[in-house]
Design a protein around this motif. Structure first.
Motif, short mmCIF file in Angstrom:
data_model
loop_
_atom_site.label_atom_id
_atom_site.label_comp_id
_atom_site.label_asym_id
_atom_site.label_seq_id
_atom_site.Cartn_x
_atom_site.Cartn_y
_atom_site.Cartn_z
N GLU A 36 0.83 -1.21 0.00
CA GLU A 36 0.00 0.00 0.00
C GLU A 36 0.86 1.25 0.00
O GLU A 36 0.52 2.25 -0.66
CB GLU A 36 -0.94 -0.01 1.21
CG GLU A 36 -2.10 -0.99 1.07
CD GLU A 36 -2.97 -1.03 2.31
OE1 GLU A 36 -4.16 -1.39 2.18
OE2 GLU A 36 -2.46 -0.73 3.42
N ALA A 37 1.98 1.23 0.73
CA ALA A 37 2.89 2.37 0.71
C ALA A 37 3.48 2.57 -0.69
O ALA A 37 3.63 3.71 -1.17
CB ALA A 37 4.01 2.17 1.74
N ARG A 38 3.82 1.47 -1.36
CA ARG A 38 4.33 1.57 -2.74
C ARG A 38 3.26 2.12 -3.67
O ARG A 38 3.55 2.96 -4.53
CB ARG A 38 4.79 0.20 -3.23
CG ARG A 38 5.44 0.22 -4.60
CD ARG A 38 5.73 -1.18 -5.12
NE ARG A 38 6.56 -1.95 -4.19
CZ ARG A 38 6.96 -3.20 -4.41
NH1 ARG A 38 6.59 -3.83 -5.53
NH2 ARG A 38 7.70 -3.84 -3.53
N GLN A 39 2.04 1.66 -3.50
CA GLN A 39 0.93 2.14 -4.32
C GLN A 39 0.75 3.65 -4.15
O GLN A 39 0.59 4.39 -5.13
CB GLN A 39 -0.35 1.41 -3.92
CG GLN A 39 -1.60 1.92 -4.61
CD GLN A 39 -2.84 1.15 -4.13
OE1 GLN A 39 -3.23 0.16 -4.71
NE2 GLN A 39 -3.44 1.63 -3.04
N GLY A 40 0.80 4.11 -2.90
CA GLY A 40 0.66 5.54 -2.65
C GLY A 40 1.77 6.35 -3.29
O GLY A 40 1.53 7.43 -3.84
N ARG A 41 2.99 5.82 -3.23
CA ARG A 41 4.13 6.52 -3.84
C ARG A 41 3.98 6.58 -5.35
O ARG A 41 4.23 7.62 -5.97
CB ARG A 41 5.44 5.80 -3.46
CG ARG A 41 6.68 6.46 -4.00
CD ARG A 41 6.87 7.83 -3.37
NE ARG A 41 7.97 8.55 -3.99
CZ ARG A 41 7.88 9.80 -4.42
NH1 ARG A 41 6.74 10.47 -4.30
NH2 ARG A 41 8.91 10.41 -4.97
N GLN A 42 3.55 5.49 -5.95
CA GLN A 42 3.38 5.46 -7.40
C GLN A 42 2.25 6.37 -7.84
O GLN A 42 2.33 7.02 -8.89
CB GLN A 42 3.14 4.03 -7.86
CG GLN A 42 4.40 3.16 -7.75
CD GLN A 42 4.12 1.70 -8.05
OE1 GLN A 42 2.96 1.25 -7.98
NE2 GLN A 42 5.16 0.94 -8.35
N GLU A 43 1.18 6.44 -7.05
CA GLU A 43 0.08 7.35 -7.38
C GLU A 43 0.54 8.80 -7.31
O GLU A 43 0.16 9.62 -8.17
CB GLU A 43 -1.08 7.12 -6.42
CG GLU A 43 -1.85 5.83 -6.69
CD GLU A 43 -2.90 5.53 -5.64
OE1 GLU A 43 -3.80 4.71 -5.93
OE2 GLU A 43 -2.82 6.11 -4.53
N ALA A 44 1.38 9.13 -6.32
CA ALA A 44 1.90 10.49 -6.23
C ALA A 44 2.81 10.82 -7.41
O ALA A 44 2.77 11.93 -7.95
CB ALA A 44 2.66 10.66 -4.91
N LEU A 45 3.64 9.85 -7.82
CA LEU A 45 4.53 10.07 -8.97
C LEU A 45 3.74 10.20 -10.27
O LEU A 45 4.08 11.01 -11.14
CB LEU A 45 5.53 8.91 -9.09
CG LEU A 45 6.64 8.84 -8.04
CD1 LEU A 45 7.35 7.49 -8.10
CD2 LEU A 45 7.64 9.97 -8.25
N ALA A 46 2.68 9.41 -10.39
CA ALA A 46 1.90 9.42 -11.63
C ALA A 46 1.02 10.66 -11.74
O ALA A 46 0.79 11.17 -12.85
CB ALA A 46 1.04 8.16 -11.70
N GLY A 47 0.53 11.16 -10.62
CA GLY A 47 -0.32 12.34 -10.65
C GLY A 47 -1.57 12.11 -11.49
O GLY A 47 -2.20 11.05 -11.42
#
Length: 355
Positions: free
Chosen positions: A262-273
């Motif tokens: 879930e932490a990885r998912q949140g980081r990827q969502e922030a990077l993807a915008g």
């Protein structure tokens, strides 16, 4: 008279060359004036003939010193892990086997890419061509094309011993400089070298020395969005695993794994915008999961699939250091999670290495 073919320059005669010398009075200038037409006529100046008389000089493979250094350090790590002794199923013994295999596969790949056997095997010698300069500064710097990975492990091992020393040696291959060098290798070998670095990071973490990764820089948010899809699918799957692991150590491990993903998912969502699409309501599972045993089987399946996806993602980064470093990190973290669920460690996580 030699036949003159249309579309080709006229070949200068001896009189033409001598006349040019008389007009310009400079040997170097004459050479410059006539070298192009002479070359077109299949004639080489004497100096060029001398230079071309021997075997042509080999142009090194892109990233060749880095790849040679990785192979050499794989052998060093295999020896270091073997020296620790212990049971065959213990982590150091398993790592010794993996590092030996890494060296074998890298040797095969380097030879396939045209690196001479004398150069590849010479890298094993102290006076070889691959690693001859200053040692690595440690985990924060990583190996570069002018450094031997893990060359500082001797100094590190003076302070710590046993698995801790091996962990420091594993981590010695990592860092920003290593990712920069990784970005410079040929595209066809990049997934192999990237998976090897991920294995180094996973080994260090399993031995008790987690790697600190720099903040990645991305120029293409859509790339992060493409990686997000596989992470979301794994998060959904582990929500099912956690729900079907009601008690005990399996529940604890399921919730810990889910938190990492879930932490990885949140980081990827922030990077993807804005490039990140809304997640679907559900993802298909490979089989029904209604018991703790089925949940454990699903966990291993999900992480094995995520490893394969991560290894493929290494080749989609376009050699950009920011995404490349992030994918290596995610692949390493997934290897650690998979190991805790009973998935066997491999020399190149997510890849089927050449036989």
């Amino acid at each position: 008279m030699p036949e003159h073919r249309p579309g080709t320059p006229s070949c200068p005669t001896r009189r033409d060359v001598l006349a040019a010398g008389a007009r310009f009075g400079t040997v170097a200038l004459v050479s410059a004036l006539v070298s192009a037409p002479l070359a077109a006529c299949g004639i080489r100046l004497e100096g060029d003939a001398r230079r071309g008389g021997g075997a042509p000089e080999r142009r090194p493979l892109r990233g060749e010193p880095f790849l040679l250094a990785l192979r050499r350090h794989s052998l060093d790590l295999a020896a270091e892990a073997t020296a620790l002794g212990g049971p065959a199923k213990a982590l150091p013994a398993r790592l010794a086997v993996l590092h030996t295999r890494q060296a074998e596969v890298l040797r095969t790949e380097l030879l396939r890419l045209g690196v001479p056997v004398s150069v590849v095997d010479g890298a094993e010698e102290p006076d070889g061509t691959a690693t001859t300069t200053s040692p690595s500064a440690g985990p924060s710097s990583g190996p570069s094309s002018t450094q031997s990975p893990g060359a500082s492990s001797g100094a590190t091992a003076g302070a710590v011993t046993g698995p801790q020393a091996l962990a420091a040696s594993e981590a010695g291959d990592l860092g920003p400089a290593a990712i920069t060098d990784l970005a410079g290798v040929p595209a066809e070998v990049l997934p192999l070298a990237g998976a090897l670095l991920a294995q180094r990071a996973a080994a260090a973490a399993l031995l008790g020395t987690p790697t600190t990764w720099p903040e990645p820089k991305w120029s293409e948010p859509s790339l992060a969005a493409s990686y997000l899809q596989s992470t979301r699918a794994a998060v959904y799957g582990f929500q099912v695993v956690a729900a079907q692991s009601p008690t005990g150590a399996q529940r604890t491990l399921a919730r810990t794994t889910l938190a990492v993903l879930e932490a990885r998912q949140g980081r990827q969502e922030a990077l993807a915008g804005p490039a990140a699409a809304p997640p679907p309501l559900a993802y298909p599972l490979p089989y029904p999961v209604a018991t703790p045993a089925a949940a454990r089987k699903l966990a291993a399946h999900l992480l094995t699939e995520l490893l394969a996806t991560g290894a493929r993602d290494l080749g989609s980064t376009g050699g950009e250091a920011g995404p490349l470093g992030a994918v290596v990190q995610w692949l390493a973290d997934t290897e650690v999670l998979a190991s805790r669920w009973g998935v066997a460690l491999t020399p190149f996580p997510g890849l089927v290495a050449p036989a």
